[in-house]
Design a protein around this motif. Structure first.
Motif, mmCIF file in Angstrom:
data_model
loop_
_atom_site.group_PDB
_atom_site.id
_atom_site.type_symbol
_atom_site.label_atom_id
_atom_site.label_comp_id
_atom_site.label_asym_id
_atom_site.label_seq_id
_atom_site.Cartn_x
_atom_site.Cartn_y
_atom_site.Cartn_z
ATOM 1 N N GLY A 284 0.804 -1.212 0.000
ATOM 2 C CA GLY A 284 0.000 0.000 0.000
ATOM 3 C C GLY A 284 0.838 1.264 0.000
ATOM 4 N N ILE A 285 0.152 2.391 -0.260
ATOM 5 C CA ILE A 285 0.752 3.720 -0.280
ATOM 6 C C ILE A 285 -0.028 4.614 0.666
ATOM 7 C CG2 ILE A 285 1.025 5.811 -1.686
ATOM 8 C CD1 ILE A 285 1.579 4.038 -4.053
ATOM 9 N N GLY A 286 0.680 5.423 1.415
ATOM 10 C CA GLY A 286 0.027 6.402 2.269
ATOM 11 C C GLY A 286 0.611 7.776 2.035
ATOM 12 N N GLY A 287 -0.232 8.807 2.087
ATOM 13 C CA GLY A 287 0.241 10.168 1.876
ATOM 14 C C GLY A 287 -0.550 11.156 2.711
ATOM 15 N N ALA A 288 0.060 12.298 2.982
ATOM 16 C CA ALA A 288 -0.614 13.344 3.757
ATOM 17 C C ALA A 288 -0.045 14.692 3.379
ATOM 18 C CB ALA A 288 -0.452 13.103 5.255
ATOM 19 N N LEU A 289 -0.895 15.720 3.483
ATOM 20 C CA LEU A 289 -0.490 17.105 3.260
ATOM 21 C C LEU A 289 -0.515 17.814 4.601
ATOM 22 C CD1 LEU A 289 0.060 19.366 1.060
ATOM 23 C CD2 LEU A 289 -2.353 19.918 1.294
ATOM 24 N N VAL A 300 -3.698 18.526 6.650
ATOM 25 C CA VAL A 300 -4.795 19.162 5.933
ATOM 26 C C VAL A 300 -5.598 18.124 5.156
ATOM 27 C CG1 VAL A 300 -5.363 20.817 4.108
ATOM 28 C CG2 VAL A 300 -3.563 21.342 5.756
ATOM 29 N N ALA A 301 -4.914 17.127 4.601
ATOM 30 C CA ALA A 301 -5.594 16.097 3.810
ATOM 31 C C ALA A 301 -4.796 14.799 3.899
ATOM 32 C CB ALA A 301 -5.744 16.540 2.359
ATOM 33 N N PHE A 302 -5.524 13.670 3.749
ATOM 34 C CA PHE A 302 -4.913 12.347 3.789
ATOM 35 C C PHE A 302 -5.288 11.590 2.514
ATOM 36 C CE2 PHE A 302 -6.271 13.605 8.054
ATOM 37 C CZ PHE A 302 -5.088 13.536 8.767
ATOM 38 N N CYS A 303 -4.490 10.592 2.175
ATOM 39 C CA CYS A 303 -4.840 9.714 1.059
ATOM 40 C C CYS A 303 -4.091 8.399 1.207
ATOM 41 C CB CYS A 303 -4.500 10.359 -0.291
ATOM 42 S SG CYS A 303 -2.768 10.820 -0.487
ATOM 43 N N SER A 324 5.481 8.925 -3.737
ATOM 44 C CA SER A 324 5.633 10.377 -3.789
ATOM 45 C C SER A 324 4.872 10.978 -4.959
ATOM 46 C CB SER A 324 7.121 10.742 -3.883
ATOM 47 O OG SER A 324 7.821 10.312 -2.735
ATOM 48 N N VAL A 325 4.971 10.337 -6.132
ATOM 49 C CA VAL A 325 4.300 10.870 -7.322
ATOM 50 C C VAL A 325 2.784 10.759 -7.178
ATOM 51 C CG1 VAL A 325 4.002 10.578 -9.804
ATOM 52 C CG2 VAL A 325 6.277 10.365 -8.792
ATOM 53 N N TRP A 326 2.311 9.591 -6.735
ATOM 54 C CA TRP A 326 0.863 9.404 -6.603
ATOM 55 C C TRP A 326 0.279 10.373 -5.587
ATOM 56 C CZ3 TRP A 326 -2.594 8.094 -2.750
ATOM 57 C CH2 TRP A 326 -3.875 7.709 -3.170
ATOM 58 N N THR A 327 0.969 10.586 -4.475
ATOM 59 C CA THR A 327 0.474 11.519 -3.461
ATOM 60 C C THR A 327 0.411 12.938 -4.004
ATOM 61 O OG1 THR A 327 1.396 10.148 -1.685
ATOM 62 C CG2 THR A 327 0.876 12.430 -1.151
ATOM 63 N N CYS A 328 1.451 13.367 -4.733
ATOM 64 C CA CYS A 328 1.447 14.716 -5.307
ATOM 65 C C CYS A 328 0.307 14.881 -6.307
ATOM 66 C CB CYS A 328 2.791 15.013 -5.966
ATOM 67 S SG CYS A 328 4.149 15.268 -4.807
#
Length: 809
Positions: A284-289, A300-303, A324-328
């Motif tokens: 899996g991938i995790g990302g946050a702003l 501010v946001a999660f994904c 990194s690319v998918w989150t951006c």
């Protein structure tokens, strides 16, 4: 784009020229991405403060009806000044073009566009602009419709075009800048917090500890968080058995509600420092702003995203790059207007890939991913994993029904295209792949590449530690292990590849440069050195060392302008050797006889292929000093310069080319050897002779990635600087090694040692050595002797003239 008037063809020289990459869009269209990174470094930005969410929400009190308008290709609707057009020049395979309209990718573009939009609609009530999104609102339907009609009339009069399919009219609830607007107020967009809201419950103690680490980090600014978390903390006690009861379920649900509600989730502010965090697990991938509010970095946001079957097989470096690319891209509406932002990652090898490496130096999947990232301006920063609790947890609990993008399909299509056009024969690639399957060492490396390397080198077996340090460049494709775009060769095939690299019997530096184009394994540099030292042909043909101070020749301004020419004999045959002083490109022509007419004919043939040079340097052989050759120089309009008699070093490039040509002509297949020389980078310039002369690499028998054969002119300024530095280095180390020194002025009474005409070797007992006493030589000869090499060094071109004056035999 040319038909729409967005770009126009450029034929004259321009101070700037950028590369471009075509990217497929979801609807099948093609987007032209121009890399204006270098131009952005010198662009003076037009500072214009973008509106914040507070600026928008302060005007929405009492609004019940909303509409959203979207400008079609908004930036392209702003024309560029004539003085600015040529700065945006970019190159394609066919022509050069420049933008007539404001392009994507310039750092000042968002401010310029926002300013124009604000000025256009500043006199209209009930409207807010954020980049190309226009929000129209009203307290009643009538008020909303009146304002919408006024906005549309203003837009129509200005000539601004809207994208109809993205316009939404007369809604009671509407999404705007990552939030939902309604008459009740403003709230976060559920999609931005779905990764937290739908977080699955932990199944064991390990997962609970990981999740509590993230929750404690996010909840430390929330009131009563400790009380809410009490049932979950109870499971951490040593005397408790793992049981998930209703109290734990309620606590887990409650804390997720706290995480996605204000004040835990602040509003996005374009003027505050922004950070993107991304992490990838094996599935899996995790990302946050995050943004800085009151000195604290708050989300501010999660994904999150579950990896597909193909993505799970990516190398770890590729998964981290994908994260990194998918989150951006997922958070693009927040990031596209930023001049720069940080991307935090716990994978250290990813940092130079994003910040420093060019596309051709990274693994092929990362190439395509980084192309997708070109529209942003990220700066990768390494952060220990313990500081990335949010994305670490999200990557281990990704959304099972996460929205799928076309990213995987595009990346795999790109990789498949590269694999399909590998220049090596299918049999050779299959041979390498089969040998790799039987190589236990490379199989272990491949396993670590796919599943991730240990964090510390001490946990890596000794025989794999050389690969551990290169983990950021290793990837797998089509059953082959790759180091960037170079193929990792199995152990049992390395001797064969070494022999192929040494085809042409070139020096160690050129062999290393040639290997850097296509193949790699740990210790390849040492293996190349050992192979060269064991080559009998190379050892037998080593040139004798000259001990005079080295004089270097300045690099000509361009290819095929300054040529060196010489005659040589190999295997009872005569040859004409021509070398380009700029690219070191060598031409070898067989001579049936040694007449001027034959030499001129061969030169005419070469000039017909590559053009007439400005300057040609040769020795004083009769073929070059004849009246017929002089007529040829006048007819073709180039300057002919001869080297100093008895001093071949003055045309050193030609002399060195003759040595190379003789070595080539001694081999079983001189054509293959000449091809190997032309395709191998020269250490002094960093480019191969064919690349500097023709703008492309040549395909040889060594396996190489297809991308390395694409036509591409090198940076000629860098070539010139590198050549100058290399020659300065050659001169310094040559003179130091051989004790060479500048020629000294001679005085009466000094003795000099001279080599007689016709003597090819120095005599051991002084035979053929003349001792002159300066008192016995009249002043004219003394002046000429000042430039004779001093104390045992080879004599200069003045020797013959001195001997003629002194009537010496």
């Amino acid at each position: 784009m040319e038909q729409l008037g967005v770009i126009e063809e450029v034929s004259e020289p321009t101070p700037w020229c950028a590369p471009m990459v075509p990217v497929a869009k979801k609807n099948g269209d093609i987007r032209i991405c121009v890399d204006l990174k270098q131009l952005n470094e010198v662009v003076i930005r037009e500072k214009y403060v973008l509106p914040t969410l507070d600026d928008v929400t302060s005007k929405l009190a009492g609004a019940t009806v909303f509409s959203s308008l979207d400008a079609a290709s908004g930036f392209w609707q702003i024309p560029l000044d004539d003085a600015s057009k040529r700065l945006t020049t970019f190159i394609t395979l066919f022509k050069r073009y420049c933008f007539r309209r404001l392009p994507f990718g310039i750092t000042s573009t968002p401010e310029i566009f926002q300013k124009r939009m604000s000025e256009l609609l500043r006199n209209v009530e009930g409207v807010c602009c954020y980049m190309d999104d226009i929000l129209v609102y009203g307290r009643t339907r009538e008020e909303h419709d009146h304002r919408l009609d006024e906005v549309l009339n203003t837009i129509h009069a200005s000539g601004l075009k809207l994208k109809k399919e993205k316009c939404i009219f007369g809604q009671k609830e509407l999404g705007f800048v990552g939030h939902r607007l309604s008459k009740e107020g403003i709230r976060p967009d559920p999609e931005k917090v779905r990764a937290i809201r739908d977080l699955s419950k932990p199944q064991n103690l390990t997962e609970l500890k990981l999740m509590l680490g993230m929750i404690n980090y996010l909840c430390r600014y929330l009131p009563h968080s400790t009380t809410v978390l009490q049932p979950l903390n109870e499971l951490l006690r040593d005397d408790r058995v793992w049981r998930w009861y209703k109290s734990q379920e309620e606590a887990f649900t409650k804390v997720k509600e706290m995480l996605v509600a204000a004040p835990a989730l602040p509003y996005y502010d374009v003027n505050k420092p922004t950070v993107v965090t991304a992490d990838a697990s094996s599935y899996g991938i995790g990302g946050a702003l995050l943004q800085e509010h009151d000195g604290k970095m708050l989300p501010v946001a999660f994904c999150s995203h579950t990896l597909t079957a193909a993505e799970k097989r990516y190398a770890q470096i590729e998964k981290e790059c994908l994260a990194s690319v998918w989150t951006c891209e997922k958070l693009s509406q927040y990031l596209c207007s930023l001049e720069s932002f940080k991307v935090l990652t716990d994978h250290k090898p990813l940092v130079p890939l994003i910040n420093q490496k060019t596309l051709d130096e990274v693994p092929i999947r990362c190439q395509r991913l980084l192309i997708r990232m070109m529209r942003f301006n990220p700066v990768a920063v390494y952060t220990p994993g313990k500081s990335l609790l949010i994305v670490d947890t999200l990557s281990r609990h990704p959304l099972a029904n996460s929205e799928q993008s076309d990213l995987e399909e595009e990346v795999e299509a790109y990789v498949a295209g590269v694999e399909e056009h590998l220049p090596a024969s299918p049999q050779k690639l299959h041979q390498i792949a089969d040998a790799m399957k039987a190589d236990e060492e490379l199989q272990s490396v491949l396993k670590n590449v796919q599943q991730g390397w240990p964090k510390h080198i001490k946990a890596v077996p000794v025989n794999l530690r050389a690969y551990f340090s290169q983990q950021g460049f290793l990837s797998e494709s089509a059953g082959l292990l790759l180091h960037g775009s170079r193929i990792v060769i199995p152990i049992k095939m390395r001797d064969e590849v070494l022999a192929r690299i040494h085809e042409g019997h070139q020096g160690l530096s050129k062999c290393r440069e040639r290997a850097c184009l296509s193949v790699w394994w740990p210790g390849i540099s040492s293996d190349l050195k050992r192979n060269a030292n064991q080559c009998q042909l190379c050892q037998n043909n080593k040139p004798t060392q000259c001990k005079e101070p080295l004089l270097v020749t300045k690099l000509p301004p361009g290819p095929w302008r300054h040529l060196g020419v010489d005659l040589c004999e190999a295997g009872s045959h005569q040859y004409l050797v021509v070398v380009d002083y700029y690219s070191r490109f060598i031409e070898i022509a067989h001579l049936v006889n040694m007449t001027s007419r034959r030499v001129i004919g061969k030169l005419k043939s070469m000039f017909a292929r590559f053009g007439i040079p400005e300057r040609l340097c040769s020795d004083n052989a009769r073929q070059f000093t004849s009246v017929e050759f002089k007529t040829f120089t006048e007819q073709y309009g180039f300057v002919h310069v001869t080297s100093s008699p008895h001093f071949p070093q003055s045309n050193g490039e030609a002399e060195r080319a003759v040595q190379t040509a003789k070595k080539i002509l001694k081999q079983d297949d001189p054509f293959l050897a000449l091809l190997a020389y032309r395709a191998t980078p020269i250490a002094a310039t960093g480019c191969s002779p064919s690349q500097l002369l023709m703008g492309r690499h040549l395909r040889t028998t060594v396996p190489v990635m297809a991308s390395n054969l694409d036509p591409e002119w090198p940076d000629l300024k860098r070539v010139e600087v590198k050549d100058r530095k290399a020659k300065d280095s050659y001169r310094y180390f040559f003179n130091r090694r051989h004790g060479a020194r500048s020629l000294l002025l001679l005085s009466p009474g000094d003795s000099v040692r001279l080599k007689l005409d016709g003597e090819k070797e120095w005599k051991t007992k002084g035979i053929g050595i003349l001792l002159f006493n300066m008192n016995e030589i009249y002043p004219a000869a003394q002046q000429m002797l000042r430039k004779v090499t001093y104390l045992g060094f080879q004599v200069s071109n003045y020797l013959r003239r001195i001997k003629e004056r002194l009537f010496l035999p």
